[in-house]
Enzyme design. Structure first.
Site, mmCIF file in Angstrom:
data_model
loop_
_atom_site.group_PDB
_atom_site.id
_atom_site.type_symbol
_atom_site.label_atom_id
_atom_site.label_comp_id
_atom_site.label_asym_id
_atom_site.label_seq_id
_atom_site.Cartn_x
_atom_site.Cartn_y
_atom_site.Cartn_z
ATOM 1 N N CYS A 16 -35.002 30.372 -50.455
ATOM 2 C CA CYS A 16 -34.849 30.876 -51.835
ATOM 3 C C CYS A 16 -35.138 29.807 -52.896
ATOM 4 O O CYS A 16 -35.374 30.132 -54.059
ATOM 5 C CB CYS A 16 -33.456 31.446 -52.035
ATOM 6 N N HIS A 45 -32.700 32.690 -59.579
ATOM 7 C CA HIS A 45 -33.046 33.326 -58.312
ATOM 8 C C HIS A 45 -32.277 34.649 -58.239
ATOM 9 O O HIS A 45 -31.130 34.725 -58.686
ATOM 10 C CB HIS A 45 -32.647 32.392 -57.162
ATOM 11 N N ASN A 82 -33.507 40.927 -53.154
ATOM 12 C CA ASN A 82 -33.733 39.484 -53.060
ATOM 13 C C ASN A 82 -35.062 39.248 -52.334
ATOM 14 O O ASN A 82 -35.145 39.436 -51.126
ATOM 15 C CB ASN A 82 -32.563 38.847 -52.300
HETATM 16 O O1 UT7 Z 1 -30.641 34.092 -51.665
HETATM 17 C C1 UT7 Z 1 -29.605 33.289 -51.214
HETATM 18 C C2 UT7 Z 1 -29.066 33.917 -49.993
HETATM 19 N N1 UT7 Z 1 -28.133 34.933 -50.048
HETATM 20 C C3 UT7 Z 1 -27.079 35.052 -50.891
HETATM 21 O O2 UT7 Z 1 -26.953 34.355 -51.838
HETATM 22 C C4 UT7 Z 1 -26.066 36.087 -50.549
HETATM 23 C C5 UT7 Z 1 -24.767 35.792 -51.219
HETATM 24 N N2 UT7 Z 1 -23.746 36.715 -50.792
HETATM 25 C C6 UT7 Z 1 -23.717 38.012 -51.175
HETATM 26 O O3 UT7 Z 1 -24.557 38.441 -51.944
HETATM 27 C C7 UT7 Z 1 -22.603 38.875 -50.672
HETATM 28 O O4 UT7 Z 1 -21.682 38.088 -49.972
HETATM 29 C C8 UT7 Z 1 -23.093 40.027 -49.745
HETATM 30 C C9 UT7 Z 1 -23.827 41.077 -50.577
HETATM 31 C C10 UT7 Z 1 -24.043 39.503 -48.662
HETATM 32 C C11 UT7 Z 1 -21.918 40.718 -49.070
HETATM 33 O O5 UT7 Z 1 -20.999 41.173 -50.045
HETATM 34 P P1 UT7 Z 1 -19.426 40.824 -49.953
HETATM 35 O O6 UT7 Z 1 -18.803 41.474 -51.090
HETATM 36 O O7 UT7 Z 1 -19.302 39.333 -49.814
HETATM 37 O O8 UT7 Z 1 -19.011 41.574 -48.644
HETATM 38 P P2 UT7 Z 1 -18.398 41.023 -47.272
HETATM 39 O O9 UT7 Z 1 -19.516 40.598 -46.355
HETATM 40 O O10 UT7 Z 1 -17.313 40.043 -47.526
HETATM 41 O O11 UT7 Z 1 -17.759 42.343 -46.724
HETATM 42 C C12 UT7 Z 1 -16.694 43.040 -47.432
HETATM 43 C C13 UT7 Z 1 -16.524 44.406 -46.803
HETATM 44 C C14 UT7 Z 1 -16.424 44.363 -45.291
HETATM 45 O O12 UT7 Z 1 -15.563 45.420 -44.881
HETATM 46 P P3 UT7 Z 1 -14.018 45.141 -44.533
HETATM 47 O O13 UT7 Z 1 -14.052 44.126 -43.429
HETATM 48 O O14 UT7 Z 1 -13.415 44.600 -45.798
HETATM 49 O O15 UT7 Z 1 -13.534 46.488 -44.151
HETATM 50 C C15 UT7 Z 1 -17.823 44.653 -44.835
HETATM 51 O O16 UT7 Z 1 -17.864 45.233 -43.546
HETATM 52 O O17 UT7 Z 1 -17.672 45.207 -47.092
HETATM 53 C C16 UT7 Z 1 -18.265 45.661 -45.868
HETATM 54 N N3 UT7 Z 1 -19.699 45.677 -46.063
HETATM 55 C C17 UT7 Z 1 -20.382 46.788 -46.409
HETATM 56 N N4 UT7 Z 1 -19.980 48.044 -46.631
HETATM 57 C C18 UT7 Z 1 -20.924 48.930 -46.971
HETATM 58 C C19 UT7 Z 1 -20.562 44.624 -45.975
HETATM 59 N N5 UT7 Z 1 -21.821 45.057 -46.243
HETATM 60 C C20 UT7 Z 1 -21.726 46.389 -46.512
HETATM 61 C C21 UT7 Z 1 -22.663 47.364 -46.866
HETATM 62 N N6 UT7 Z 1 -22.207 48.630 -47.091
HETATM 63 N N7 UT7 Z 1 -23.973 47.095 -47.026
#
Ligand code: UT7
Length: 345
Positions: free
Chosen positions: A103, A272, A302
């Site tokens: 990125c 970004h 992204n």
């Molecule tokens: O370009 C540089 C590289 N990437 C980044 O900068 C990514 C940075 N991080 C993020 O953008 C976010 O952390 C994500 C979008 C990747 C994930 O979002 P989050 O709010 O951090 O979610 P999480 O992974 O902590 O998950 C929270 C909950 C979980 O459920 P429980 O365990 O709380 O029941 C996940 O299973 O959300 C669930 N979850 C989803 N639910 C529906 C994770 N992804 C999804 C989804 N749809 N797509």
């Protein structure tokens, strides 16, 4: 810029995995993304973007002295996309350099190109950032047809289970490419890139990486890597989110200060596009008004090395880039690499 025509909405994503339009919009701000069709590589996308950039600059490919291509999804493990792009443009001797800084790849490319121009090594450089994340998914033609809205589904339980297991990552990426033509100019009128601040902290390498496929594994590729999903990127989303929301505002401040500028004199911050929530947090931390920020992740997700040229192009089209404006580019990505660069438009 060039993006493939295949639009994938959040509703379509929800047919491939347990997710929803509401979740994706709330947590990422993304409404849709583009995906390339099978057979279209990141290089193919980059070629289109390069042609458009050359046309915009009023130049022929033969007038370019160096090609730089940033991508984390190259058409082949080797050689890199740079030489392939040069060949597609009909160039047989023009040097080509490949950057693999994910990125932060385009930002780093800007710094490298700027340094080459300043040193007088080259006068005109073509910098391309392009990605084809679609190639990372294991889906068959039938599943892609559901994604692209050409079939209703449902997809096979196995495909849906795979999608659900990767849903945090699967929903955030999109495909596209962007290109800049950078040219040295002899008159110092204060315009152009003022400078860059780049940082790397390799201790965070495993927060965002692909475990399988590489010389850390003997053999480089094995069927087991695919069976265990080790060819799919691992993202420690929350940690990357936290690092991005702290490192990007800090490096923006530092870069402005180093060049005697301030948040007040800044016209536009182009970040970004990894997650709209990250960018909103950076904007808030820096106390910037909406007039000083522009995002387009809502339409493209992204696109990794392509986000900065995509967001610059659309900001320009929206009349948000005017001659004399002070523009700051910032990015953070796998490596961990991050930085900022200042442009006097
Ligand atoms: O370009 C540089 C590289 N990437 C980044 O900068 C990514 C940075 N991080 C993020 O953008 C976010 O952390 C994500 C979008 C990747 C994930 O979002 P989050 O709010 O951090 O979610 P999480 O992974 O902590 O998950 C929270 C909950 C979980 O459920 P429980 O365990 O709380 O029941 C996940 O299973 O959300 C669930 N979850 C989803 N639910 C529906 C994770 N992804 C999804 C989804 N749809 N797509």
């Amino acid at each position: 810029m060039f993006v493939p025509e295949g639009v994938v909405t959040n509703e379509r994503m929800s047919r491939l995995m347990d997710t929803s339009d509401e979740w994706i919009r709330q947590r990422t701000g993304i409404a849709e993304r583009r995906y390339a069709r099978a057979g279209t590589s990141s290089c193919d996308l980059g070629i289109e973007a390069a042609r458009r950039a050359l046309e915009d600059a009023g130049l022929e490919a033969g007038e370019i002295d160096l090609i730089v291509f940033a991508t984390m999804t190259p058409a082949h493990y080797f050689p890199g996309n740079g030489g392939l792009l040069a060949a597609a443009l009909g160039l047989h001797e023009t040097p080509a350099l490949d950057i693999r800084m994910q990125c932060a790849g385009f930002l780093s490319g800007l710094q490298v190109c700027d340094a080459f121009l300043r040193s007088g090594t080259y006068r005109r450089v073509l910098l391309v950032g392009g990605e084809c994340h679609a190639s990372l998914y294991p889906w068959s033609e039938a599943e892609w047809a559901v994604m692209f809205g050409e079939a209703e589904g449902p997809v096979s339980p196995a495909a849906y289970a795979w999608g659900t297991a990767q849903r945090d990552r699967a929903v955030i990426f999109g495909d596209g490419a962007g290109a800049f033509v950078l040219e040295a100019h002899d008159v110092d009128d204060g315009r152009g890139f003022l400078g860059f601040e780049m940082r790397t902290d390799g201790t965070h390498w495993d927060k965002l990486y692909v475990p399988g496929g590489g010389s850390a594994s003997f053999p480089y590729f094995s069927p087991e890597q695919f069976e265990d999903n080790r060819t799919v990127p691992v993202v420690e989303g929350r940690q990357v989110f936290r690092l991005a929301t702290t490192a990007m505002p800090a490096i923006v401040r530092e870069t402005l200060e180093k060049h005697g500028e301030s948040l007040e004199s800044l016209s536009l911050l182009l970040m970004h596009q990894a997650n709209l929530r990250i960018n909103e947090s950076v904007q808030k931390t820096l106390g910037l008004s909406d007039e000083k920020v522009f995002n387009n992740i809502q339409k493209y997700g992204n696109t990794t090395a392509a986000t900065l040229p995509l967001v610059f192009h659309e900001a320009k089209q929206a009349g948000r880039v005017k001659a004399g404006d002070l523009i700051c580019f910032t990015a953070l990505g796998a490596g961990l690499h991050w930085g900022a660069g200042l442009l006097r438009a």
